[in-house]
Structure formats: C-alpha cells, structure tokens
Design an enzyme around this catalytic site. Structure first.
Site, mmCIF file in Angstrom:
data_model
loop_
_atom_site.group_PDB
_atom_site.id
_atom_site.type_symbol
_atom_site.label_atom_id
_atom_site.label_comp_id
_atom_site.label_asym_id
_atom_site.label_seq_id
_atom_site.Cartn_x
_atom_site.Cartn_y
_atom_site.Cartn_z
ATOM 1 N N SER A 269 2.528 3.602 -3.494
ATOM 2 C CA SER A 269 2.552 2.143 -3.409
ATOM 3 C C SER A 269 1.346 1.567 -4.121
ATOM 4 O O SER A 269 0.407 2.268 -4.462
ATOM 5 C CB SER A 269 2.532 1.713 -1.938
ATOM 6 O OG SER A 269 1.236 1.895 -1.406
ATOM 7 N N LYS A 270 1.392 0.265 -4.338
ATOM 8 C CA LYS A 270 0.290 -0.376 -5.057
ATOM 9 C C LYS A 270 -1.010 -0.258 -4.275
ATOM 10 O O LYS A 270 -2.087 -0.228 -4.849
ATOM 11 C CB LYS A 270 0.622 -1.839 -5.341
ATOM 12 C CG LYS A 270 1.044 -2.660 -4.140
ATOM 13 C CD LYS A 270 1.510 -4.032 -4.599
ATOM 14 C CE LYS A 270 2.043 -4.871 -3.436
ATOM 15 N NZ LYS A 270 2.618 -6.130 -3.916
ATOM 16 N N ARG A 271 -0.868 -0.175 -2.983
ATOM 17 C CA ARG A 271 -2.056 -0.024 -2.135
ATOM 18 C C ARG A 271 -2.801 1.285 -2.437
ATOM 19 O O ARG A 271 -4.018 1.350 -2.336
ATOM 20 C CB ARG A 271 -1.656 -0.043 -0.652
ATOM 21 C CG ARG A 271 -1.226 -1.384 -0.169
ATOM 22 C CD ARG A 271 -2.364 -2.136 0.513
ATOM 23 N NE ARG A 271 -2.329 -3.549 0.133
ATOM 24 C CZ ARG A 271 -3.198 -4.139 -0.664
ATOM 25 N NH1 ARG A 271 -4.189 -3.453 -1.183
ATOM 26 N NH2 ARG A 271 -3.100 -5.402 -0.958
ATOM 27 N N ASP A 272 -2.022 2.318 -2.771
ATOM 28 C CA ASP A 272 -2.637 3.614 -3.056
ATOM 29 C C ASP A 272 -3.597 3.523 -4.231
ATOM 30 O O ASP A 272 -4.591 4.219 -4.272
ATOM 31 C CB ASP A 272 -1.561 4.663 -3.360
ATOM 32 C CG ASP A 272 -0.692 4.919 -2.152
ATOM 33 O OD1 ASP A 272 -1.249 4.958 -1.041
ATOM 34 O OD2 ASP A 272 0.525 5.068 -2.311
#
Length: 520
Positions: A269-272
């Site tokens: 995910s973009k959070r990663d």
RNA sequence: GGCCCGUUCGUCUAGGGGUUAGGACGCAUCCCUUUCACGGAUGAAACACGGGUUCGAUUCCCGUACGGGCUGCCA
C-alpha cells in the site's frame, strides 16, 4: 466448427486495455499491470488501450488522470488508443459514456436480467447490521424494495416521481460459472453464492461491473489482464456477458498475482512507502496534506527501464537465468503462462540493484543529461562536459541517479564533513610536509591529468621516502572528507589545481585542529 | 464467517515423477585495489505438513495448516 472458431480467433487482432481509476496516484502495481498488458499487445501486434474508469464521483481526485498519463509516458508504455491518444471506440473516459451505460442497464431490465431497487443506503446498512452475512440476492431480495417485489404500478409511480433507484443484476441460483483463466486455469463459481450486484448507481453512473463489461464489449477487448483482486467478481462479469447475450464475444481473462508488502502481511500500500522509506509510486505525488505526499521512483533517482525490468520480474519470468531485459526482449519473451500464480513481495533492494545495472549500462552523455536537473537544483555547475566526467568517476559507485550529486557532492562543492574516525586512524603530523609538497607540485604540473598526476605524486613520495599507502588515504580525506570515492588521481584531475590545493590547505588545517582536540 | 486464489532458499524465481533442486537480490568470506565501488571466486540458505497414486514424489490427487484476495450505490 472448432477449426472455424480457431481461425476467427487467429485473425482477431489482440486488443487489451489498461483501465485505471483516477482516485489518486497510480500505484506501482498499476504500472506492472499496464506493462503486462503492453507486452501482451506488442507481442501479438495488437492494440493497447487506455481507458479511464472515473465512475466514482466521490473518490475522483483532480490531477490523477494527468498523473496516469505522465507516469505511462515516463516508463514508456505509450497507449495506441484511449484518453489522450484518440481511437475509434471512444470516448475512453467512462464519465463521458453515461448514456451508453444507462441504455444497456435498461436493456437488461427489459430482458428480465436486471431490476430496479429502491432500498436506501441506510436500509441496506440496517440489513447488514441485522444479519452479519447479509447479501442482496435471490433469497433476500423478496424482502427488499425492488421491482421484483413491488407492484408494477408502484414501481412506475416511484420512477415517475424521480425516486432514487439503482439497477441490480438479477442473479438466479443453480448456474455453474466457469472461468478459463489464462494464468490460473479453470476457476468455478456457483451462482447461488453470488449477490445481485448493483449495475447502475443512484447517481446514474455505472458501477465497475457494468461499465467494464459494456466497454470491453464495445471496444472489442479480447484479453482482460488485471489484478487478482478482480477474480471473485469475474463470476458476475461472466453472468453479465450471458445476460447481454455476448458470451461468444467474452474476452479471455488473466488475473495477475498481487504485489505484497516487503514484510508482514497484505498487499503493498502507499503507506508502506512512507513507512519503509522507499517509493511505491512511479512519480512523486503532491497530496492535499503532507501525509498525502508520496515519493516516486523517478524522483528517487530510478531509470524508467530499471523500474520496468524490476516490475516485470515481480510475478513473471521467462525461464533461464537472464535477469536484465530490454523492453524489446520482454515483448518477445513474454507469456501469460509464465506469470506466477502467487503474490510477489516487493523487494526494494532488488529494485536498486536493477537501477545500478541500468546506470552502468547507460552511456555517460545520457547520464550527464539525466543528472543535469539534479545538479541545477543544488546550484551546482551544469555544463555537460563536467557532468560527464563526474558520471564517469561515479557511475560504478552509485545505485540511484541522485547519488551522483549526493554521494558525489564533493565534486561540486567543498567538503562538508570530514570522517573524523578515519582521520584519527590515518593522520600523522609528519605527513604535513608531504601534503604541502604535493600541493606545490600540483600547481605547476603539465598536463593536468590523472596519469601524469599519479606518476608525479608517486615519484615525489618516493623522493621523500614515504609510502603511497600512508599518504594517499590522508590525501583522499583532505580532498573529499571520506574514505569512499573514485581514484584520488582522477579526483584531483577533475577538481583542478586551484581547488585541489585549496582543499589540501583546508584539510591539513582541519587535521591539525582535529589532532589537538583529541590529544588528552 | 462465506466464496475464490495461492504455497521451491530471508526475497524474486527456474525446474519438474528418478536432479549434487539451478540462477538472481541480499548476507558472509576471500581475491583485485591507496579507499569505496566495479569485477572475480567461494559459502550459508528452500521444495509448508499429512495422507494417497507410483518401483519412486518436491513435482500428480485429496486433506490440513498458513498466506492472500473478495465479500460496497469503490475500483
């Protein structure tokens, strides 16, 4: 009959589509999907279509479409047809096809394959709350408010009065749904397990399910290559092709394995990206808030070809032991049969390795042009001849383009920090005269190149009975502040006599001061 | 929970009824070298488990476990 069918298939030109939704920055997984579609199209001399799936008014993000185009352009996956590229099956932006979906949805109602539903979102929420496993389907729809349960006159009334409604697919139980997935083989679903999916939303926009079937049919798409998250809903899609009577024109499906986060669980995910400090987007994205800013591979210093090579091998491998492939080679070698079935973990180290390979394989002139904007942003000199020399010295020691101006900053500006630990180990006051002698000799040296410098300096050291291995390290520390870097002689040749002597002077001063502060 | 998909070194993967299970990244050691890197060499490191089928399964089948996806008027 079968032979005829095969001939038809052979003559049918392959048409694939990449159909992202403009809800934000395009994820790197999207680029891989685009890549596989592109490879498949090119290999089969087919057509690569770009369709924008902007049917969600709520999640629409301005600028996302431009981002998609720019990202595809950067990696060089240029569509043949679609938004921004023309073509005779347009429009390719789904929001501009509203009337088409409206028509087809209502056709389905007339054929008895779909129905109006007037349940409000609140009512549906309530139903889900009451029954944890609530599904709007064959068994539950008779308790709901729809044109299957209400009196025709009542339905007509609601419609006439502009009551909000959705159109749902009427899924009848007892049907086997067989999907021949090009990657996974046969996948079987039972229609009894399926719900009556919404096809047309209350705002008049289609859902993905309706839009993608109608468009793929109208746009003559032959192969749907998409992420595995779509596999479950493929059953509904098959049902839709049946409902429309288009089963004979149904595209072939290929569901790609997902890209998983580097550690832990779940898909990337973009959070990663922010969590692990690496890009998960092709290009940087400026969000409304700082937390919504994301770093891109481009800005991180990646070459687009390296990104493609890295992504290609995240889920596909042609066999054999080759790892580095040109786009052309990938086009020739690609096959859906060799796409793996299991999810692939994102491996940033591998991505960097590919980039290093590609930097090494790129000629200095090209690299100089690539780092020019980076040098400019730092206020460094930007003349190509100099940049080419920098590149020549540094290319074997960098993994990212940005490293040229970060790791190699000392080729553009004075030493910022000295490695004190190395100085402790290498500095010896007795070396001071040697460094001064070198500085002096350099001033008059002709020609000022690495070979002459090496010969001259080594001769000088020999005259003074000093060991090369003793002086060179401290010379390096004076020049660049660290023990890492290109050959000392190459560095001197690049910096020039004036800068070199200035750095030697400053270096010696620093060493002396360093020495004093360390003596108890 | 239900449905669907998957499972070879830490990671990406090759392979496929009988192999010393191959490569790459990363890691370690050594060589090269004024440093770092590049390059070269070597090494540690894998067929999830249990049943079948078979003369023989890592490979085929079935379970189990584990992982993943879906389960929205999101795509």
């Amino acid at each position: 009959m079968k032979a005829l069918h095969e001939i038809v298939n052979m003559e049918m030109t392959v048409r694939v589509r990449f159909a992202p939704s403009p809800t934000g920055a395009l994820h790197i997984g999207g680029i891989r999907t685009a890549l596989y579609n592109y490879l498949y199209a090119r290999q089969h001399k087919g057509v690569f279509v770009l369709r924008i799936e902007d049917t969600d008014q709520v999640r629409y993000v301005p600028g996302a479409e431009e981002y998609i185009l720019e990202a595809l352009a950067w990696v060089g996956l240029i569509p043949d047809e679609g938004v921004g590229f023309g073509g005779s099956y347009g429009p390719y932006r789904q929001s501009e096809r509203k009337a088409i979906y409206y028509k087809y949805a209502h056709d389905l109602i007339e054929r008895g394959k779909a129905y109006y539903a007037f349940d409000t979102p609140e009512e549906l929420d309530a139903a889900r709350e009451r029954e944890p496993n609530f599904a709007y389907n064959y068994w539950t729809r008779e308790r709901m408010r729809n044109s299957l349960t209400m009196k025709p006159s009542e339905v007509e009334n609601l419609l006439r009065n502009g009551a909000p409604y959705v159109i749902r697919l009427r899924v009848e139980p007892g049907q086997d749904i067989l999907v021949h997935d090009l990657i996974r083989g046969e996948v079987v679903f039972q229609s009894s397990e399926l719900d009556d999916k919404v096809l047309l939303k209350a705002d008049g926009m289609p859902t993905y399910h309706l839009a993608n079937i109608v468009d793929d049919y109208l746009m003559r798409i032959t192969h749907v290559i998409r992420g595995e998250e779509w596999l479950p809903s493929t059953a509904h899609h098959v049902l839709l092709y049946r409902a429309f009577g288009w089963e004979a024109h149904m595209p072939r499906f290929a569901h790609l394995p997902l890209i998983l986060r580097p550690e832990g669980q779940g898909k990337l995910s973009k959070r990663d990206g922010v969590r692990f400090g690496f890009p998960v987007f092709p290009l940087s994205w400026k969000g409304a808030t700082p937390e919504e800013n994301f770093l891109g591979f481009r800005e991180a210093g990646f070459l687009p070809q390296a990104v493609l090579n890295f992504l290609a091998l995240l889920g596909w491998h042609p066999g054999g032991e080759q790892e580095v492939f040109t786009l052309e080679e990938m086009v020739n070698l690609f096959s859906l049969e060799h796409v793996s079935k299991s999810g692939a973990r994102f491996d940033y180290d591998k991505a960097k390795w590919f980039n290093q390979r590609y930097i090494l394989a790129t000629d200095n002139t090209t690299l100089a042009q690539l780092i020019r904007p980076l040098a400019e942003k730092k206020g460094y000199r930007t003349d190509l001849p100099y940049l080419e020399r920098v590149v020549a010295l540094m290319k074997e020691r960098v993994t990212l383009l940005t490293d040229f101006v970060e790791e190699g900053y000392y080729l553009f500006e004075p030493v910022r920090t000295y490695d004190d630990e190395a100085i402790q180990k290498r500095w010896n006051p007795a070396l001071k005269p040697a460094l001064e002698a070198i500085a002096e000799r350099i001033l008059t040296l002709q020609p000022f190149d690495a070979v002459t410098l090496e010969a001259s300096i080594k001769a000088l050291l020999q005259e003074q009975q000093l060991k090369v291995g003793e002086v060179l390290p401290i010379l390096r520390l004076a020049l660049v502040g660290t023990m890492k870097g290109p050959s000392v002689f190459d560095t001197i040749a690049l910096l020039g006599p004036t800068e070199t002597t200035e750095r030697l002077r400053r270096g010696v001063a620093y060493f002396l001061q360093c020495q004093r502060s360390h003596v108890p």
